[in-house]
Motif scaffolding. Structure first.
Motif, mmCIF file in Angstrom:
data_model
loop_
_atom_site.group_PDB
_atom_site.id
_atom_site.type_symbol
_atom_site.label_atom_id
_atom_site.label_comp_id
_atom_site.label_asym_id
_atom_site.label_seq_id
_atom_site.Cartn_x
_atom_site.Cartn_y
_atom_site.Cartn_z
ATOM 1 N N THR A 96 0.828 -1.214 0.000
ATOM 2 C CA THR A 96 0.000 0.000 0.000
ATOM 3 C C THR A 96 0.862 1.264 0.000
ATOM 4 O O THR A 96 0.444 2.293 -0.533
ATOM 5 C CB THR A 96 -0.984 0.023 1.173
ATOM 6 N N VAL A 97 2.054 1.188 0.556
ATOM 7 C CA VAL A 97 2.985 2.328 0.438
ATOM 8 C C VAL A 97 3.367 2.509 -1.023
ATOM 9 O O VAL A 97 3.398 3.636 -1.537
ATOM 10 C CB VAL A 97 4.238 2.117 1.314
ATOM 11 N N GLU A 98 3.631 1.418 -1.726
ATOM 12 C CA GLU A 98 3.938 1.506 -3.148
ATOM 13 C C GLU A 98 2.784 2.140 -3.921
ATOM 14 O O GLU A 98 2.998 2.881 -4.887
ATOM 15 C CB GLU A 98 4.223 0.109 -3.707
ATOM 16 N N LEU A 99 1.555 1.866 -3.489
ATOM 17 C CA LEU A 99 0.371 2.386 -4.181
ATOM 18 C C LEU A 99 0.059 3.832 -3.820
ATOM 19 O O LEU A 99 -0.715 4.482 -4.516
ATOM 20 C CB LEU A 99 -0.839 1.502 -3.868
ATOM 21 N N GLY A 100 0.641 4.345 -2.727
ATOM 22 C CA GLY A 100 0.499 5.768 -2.460
ATOM 23 C C GLY A 100 -0.202 6.193 -1.194
ATOM 24 O O GLY A 100 -0.561 7.370 -1.061
ATOM 25 N N VAL A 101 -0.401 5.283 -0.218
ATOM 26 C CA VAL A 101 -1.087 5.703 1.006
ATOM 27 C C VAL A 101 -0.295 6.784 1.735
ATOM 28 O O VAL A 101 0.930 6.854 1.656
ATOM 29 C CB VAL A 101 -1.349 4.524 1.975
ATOM 30 N N ALA A 102 -1.024 7.624 2.474
ATOM 31 C CA ALA A 102 -0.391 8.679 3.271
ATOM 32 C C ALA A 102 -0.068 8.191 4.676
ATOM 33 O O ALA A 102 0.886 8.657 5.297
ATOM 34 C CB ALA A 102 -1.310 9.897 3.346
ATOM 35 N N SER A 103 -0.883 7.261 5.192
ATOM 36 C CA SER A 103 -0.634 6.730 6.526
ATOM 37 C C SER A 103 -1.281 5.359 6.650
ATOM 38 O O SER A 103 -2.216 5.027 5.909
ATOM 39 C CB SER A 103 -1.181 7.664 7.611
ATOM 40 N N ILE A 104 -0.768 4.578 7.592
ATOM 41 C CA ILE A 104 -1.332 3.263 7.896
ATOM 42 C C ILE A 104 -1.483 3.164 9.411
ATOM 43 O O ILE A 104 -0.527 3.411 10.152
ATOM 44 C CB ILE A 104 -0.433 2.126 7.391
ATOM 45 N N THR A 105 -2.685 2.807 9.851
ATOM 46 C CA THR A 105 -2.963 2.678 11.276
ATOM 47 C C THR A 105 -3.527 1.299 11.568
ATOM 48 O O THR A 105 -4.625 0.973 11.101
ATOM 49 C CB THR A 105 -3.984 3.735 11.743
ATOM 50 N N PRO A 106 -2.801 0.456 12.314
ATOM 51 C CA PRO A 106 -3.376 -0.831 12.725
ATOM 52 C C PRO A 106 -4.491 -0.584 13.744
ATOM 53 O O PRO A 106 -4.390 0.314 14.591
ATOM 54 C CB PRO A 106 -2.193 -1.553 13.378
ATOM 55 N N VAL A 107 -5.552 -1.379 13.650
ATOM 56 C CA VAL A 107 -6.699 -1.224 14.551
ATOM 57 C C VAL A 107 -7.006 -2.568 15.198
ATOM 58 O O VAL A 107 -7.191 -3.580 14.508
ATOM 59 C CB VAL A 107 -7.944 -0.720 13.783
ATOM 60 N N ALA A 108 -7.037 -2.595 16.532
ATOM 61 C CA ALA A 108 -7.406 -3.804 17.268
ATOM 62 C C ALA A 108 -8.928 -3.952 17.211
ATOM 63 O O ALA A 108 -9.658 -3.080 17.679
ATOM 64 C CB ALA A 108 -6.932 -3.702 18.715
ATOM 65 N N MET A 109 -9.387 -5.051 16.597
ATOM 66 C CA MET A 109 -10.815 -5.260 16.396
ATOM 67 C C MET A 109 -11.271 -6.542 17.087
ATOM 68 O O MET A 109 -10.451 -7.344 17.542
ATOM 69 C CB MET A 109 -11.124 -5.272 14.892
ATOM 70 N N LYS A 110 -12.565 -6.733 17.178
ATOM 71 C CA LYS A 110 -13.110 -7.855 17.941
ATOM 72 C C LYS A 110 -12.600 -9.197 17.447
ATOM 73 O O LYS A 110 -12.371 -10.113 18.233
ATOM 74 C CB LYS A 110 -14.639 -7.825 17.891
ATOM 75 N N ARG A 111 -12.435 -9.328 16.127
ATOM 76 C CA ARG A 111 -12.023 -10.614 15.563
ATOM 77 C C ARG A 111 -10.545 -10.658 15.213
ATOM 78 O O ARG A 111 -10.105 -11.560 14.497
ATOM 79 C CB ARG A 111 -12.887 -10.940 14.341
ATOM 80 N N SER A 112 -9.778 -9.701 15.720
ATOM 81 C CA SER A 112 -8.327 -9.736 15.514
ATOM 82 C C SER A 112 -7.743 -10.902 16.295
ATOM 83 O O SER A 112 -8.021 -11.065 17.489
ATOM 84 C CB SER A 112 -7.682 -8.431 15.971
ATOM 85 N N ILE A 113 -6.929 -11.704 15.625
ATOM 86 C CA ILE A 113 -6.294 -12.844 16.276
ATOM 87 C C ILE A 113 -5.115 -12.380 17.127
ATOM 88 O O ILE A 113 -4.879 -12.864 18.229
ATOM 89 C CB ILE A 113 -5.819 -13.859 15.214
ATOM 90 N N VAL A 114 -4.378 -11.412 16.603
ATOM 91 C CA VAL A 114 -3.165 -10.926 17.267
ATOM 92 C C VAL A 114 -3.514 -9.944 18.377
ATOM 93 O O VAL A 114 -4.348 -9.054 18.190
ATOM 94 C CB VAL A 114 -2.224 -10.252 16.246
ATOM 95 N N LYS A 115 -2.893 -10.093 19.518
ATOM 96 C CA LYS A 115 -3.024 -9.163 20.631
ATOM 97 C C LYS A 115 -1.628 -8.672 21.003
ATOM 98 O O LYS A 115 -0.716 -9.468 21.223
ATOM 99 C CB LYS A 115 -3.672 -9.831 21.851
ATOM 100 N N LEU A 116 -1.444 -7.361 21.049
ATOM 101 C CA LEU A 116 -0.126 -6.787 21.338
ATOM 102 C C LEU A 116 -0.150 -6.024 22.649
ATOM 103 O O LEU A 116 -1.048 -5.221 22.896
ATOM 104 C CB LEU A 116 0.297 -5.835 20.210
ATOM 105 N N ASP A 117 0.866 -6.285 23.500
ATOM 106 C CA ASP A 117 1.012 -5.458 24.691
ATOM 107 C C ASP A 117 1.777 -4.193 24.319
ATOM 108 O O ASP A 117 2.240 -4.039 23.188
ATOM 109 C CB ASP A 117 1.715 -6.220 25.827
ATOM 110 N N ASP A 118 1.914 -3.263 25.252
ATOM 111 C CA ASP A 118 2.522 -1.965 24.952
ATOM 112 C C ASP A 118 3.961 -2.102 24.447
ATOM 113 O O ASP A 118 4.381 -1.374 23.541
ATOM 114 C CB ASP A 118 2.490 -1.060 26.186
#
Length: 246
Positions: A96-118
């Protein structure tokens, strides 16, 4: 042609002074010589430069032509990606950077498998930003997109309210007519948001909240796409519609 990013403080008069990792890359990896040309990107612009001198710890690049090329999209695409497994997110960032996005924000959602601590969030974000920088160099971007901190879905909804247009690709959306209608609303200068569900998709309550925030529910076709494919496809659609209007 190689592209290097510098800070405005690295520019003096008609020259850039490049040090650190890029100095080593230019001198020892690429083995460039005085007279070789390359791009230097600074403050959103890319200048064509000539290698003027190789000093003990600095590459001196002389500007040949300012604003040599502009690879920026006429809109700002902000990708909000439901947090997937790390290898998938790395692919999403790169493409998506190659395609031209200005920013990328990961979002923790209800069905997200991955859980990240601080602690993991900080480490991952640094790696993700490095991937974005490498992709920006490869694709001759004049800016490096920002990898924002991981947000909760509630925090994403608050940010979405400031966007000019929010696109919500959803497998239960109507046919492509709704997609064409939403994309046709794109105008030069807009801030466009795209929210992509994680591997498990959107929870229905998340879809309802996105609608309440003004999100346009769209289809990406008759087939069910993986989260990484959906992110790339939706971004490419926005790129196409924005550049058609140039």
């Amino acid at each position: 042609m190689y592209n290097f990013f510098v800070e405005s403080s690295d520019k003096k008069d008609n020259r850039y002074f490049i040090s650190g990792d890029d100095y080593n890359h230019i001198k020892n990896v690429l083995r460039m010589s005085v007279g070789d040309t390359f791009l230097v990107s600074c403050d959103g612009a890319s200048d064509l430069c000539r290698l003027a001198a190789i000093e003990s710890d600095t590459i001196v690049a002389e500007i040949i032509e300012e604003n040599y090329q502009n690879t920026n999209l006429p809109i700002s695409i902000h990708l909000f990606q439901g947090l997937p497994k790390s290898d998938k997110l790395e692919l999403i960032i790169q493409k998506t950077v190659e395609l031209g996005v200005a920013s990328i924000t990961p979002v923790a959602m209800k069905r997200s498998i991955v859980k990240l601590d601080d602690k993991k969030k900080k480490t991952k974000r640094e790696r993700w930003q490095a991937i974005a920088a490498a992709a920006a160099k490869q694709s001759k971007r004049s800016v490096i997109p920002e990898l924002c901190e991981v947000l909760s879905y509630k925090q994403f909804i608050e940010k979405a309210k400031d966007l000019d247009l929010l696109l919500v690709p959803y497998e239960c959306a109507d046919k492509m007519a709704a997609t064409v209608d939403a994309l046709s609303q794109i105008k030069i200068g807009m801030n466009i948001g795209i929210i992509i569900g994680p591997e498990g998709g959107f929870d229905e309550t998340e879809i309802n909240l996105a609608k309440e925030a003004g999100g346009k529910i769209i289809s990406l076709g008759e087939r069910i796409l993986r989260t990484e494919t959906a992110a790339i496809t939706a971004t490419a659609m926005c790129m196409l519609y924005s550049e058609i209007k140039l």
